[in-house]
Design a protein around this motif. Structure first.
Motif, PDB file in Angstrom:
ATOM      1  N   ASN A  87       0.851  -1.184   0.000  1.00  0.00           N
ATOM      2  CA  ASN A  87       0.000   0.000   0.000  1.00  0.00           C
ATOM      3  C   ASN A  87       0.885   1.231   0.000  1.00  0.00           C
ATOM      4  OD1 ASN A  87      -2.763  -0.862   0.031  1.00  0.00           O
ATOM      5  ND2 ASN A  87      -2.441  -1.587   2.109  1.00  0.00           N
ATOM      6  N   ASN A 114      -4.249  -6.508   0.879  1.00  0.00           N
ATOM      7  CA  ASN A 114      -3.850  -5.148   1.251  1.00  0.00           C
ATOM      8  C   ASN A 114      -4.909  -4.383   2.038  1.00  0.00           C
ATOM      9  OD1 ASN A 114      -5.529  -4.781  -1.133  1.00  0.00           O
ATOM     10  ND2 ASN A 114      -4.791  -2.681  -1.142  1.00  0.00           N
ATOM     11  N   GLU A 172      -6.201  -0.100  -3.781  1.00  0.00           N
ATOM     12  CA  GLU A 172      -5.215   0.733  -3.095  1.00  0.00           C
ATOM     13  C   GLU A 172      -5.869   1.984  -2.507  1.00  0.00           C
ATOM     14  OE1 GLU A 172      -1.766   1.340  -5.585  1.00  0.00           O
ATOM     15  OE2 GLU A 172      -1.743  -0.778  -6.140  1.00  0.00           O
TER      16      GLU A 172
END
Length: 196
Positions: A87, A114, A172
């Motif tokens: 990340n 993530n 993300e």
């Protein structure tokens, strides 16, 4: 399966421990000495290039800013499944998954793991309020997605198809938003109400 782990931090430790329990053979390389992590995981150590060459799958668990340096040192990753759990909280520049794909042409990049903090991945199995985690996977290669889906199931979580690698930017951004809420003391999970 032979899994190479690039990194020696919390994510490398948490996911590696699950995969070691599932019977996978692990190899570790890191920017810091990987000896202690390898001993905990029952893993071998090597250089970036040695670990890459000997592995079927690679977990990239280094800070986003170190991705280019690590991938350059690893050499050709053509045909390798490359799991990106990184990340970039500041969302600086291109999405990390795009940078990884550009730096490792020929690798089958899959964005995964993530969205939850390290301490959740340390649970056996990883769960949130008693519910096993669902792990979105973004990637373009069906065989690579199947391999990473198996690794998700091996830790006791559920793989969820999240679309192609172009959608990794959304994962993300979601991580940056949710992690910001958690660190502010908010319940990020509560923003996603169940359907029906």
């Amino acid at each position: 399966m032979r899994i190479g782990i690039f990194g020696t931090g919390g994510m490398a430790d948490a996911l590696g421990a699950h995969w070691a329990r599932a019977g996978h053979e692990l190899l570790v390389s890191g920017r810091s000495d990987p000896t202690a992590l390898a001993a905990r995981l029952g893993a071998s150590t090597g250089t970036w290039r040695e670990v890459a060459a000997a592995s079927d799958v690679l977990l990239l668990a280094v800070p986003a800013g170190a991705v280019g340096e690590v991938l350059a040192a690893a050499g050709s990753l053509t045909g390798k499944v490359l799991v990106d759990c990184t990340n970039d909280p500041a969302l600086t520049g291109a999405p990390v998954a795009s940078r990884i794909a550009a730096a490792a042409p020929g690798a089958h990049v899959v964005k995964a793991f993530n969205l939850a903090p390290t301490d959740v991945w340390q649970l056996t199995p990883p769960a949130w309020n008693g519910r096993p985690l669902s792990v979105p996977l973004c990637g373009d290669d069906p065989a690579a997605l199947e391999v990473v889906g198996r690794l998700v199931r091996d830790i006791g979580a559920t793989p969820v198809h999240g679309g192609g690698l172009d959608r990794a930017a959304l994962l993300e951004a979601t991580a940056a938003f949710a992690i910001g809420l958690w660190f502010a003391g908010e319940d990020a999970q509560a923003i996603l109400a169940p359907v029906g």
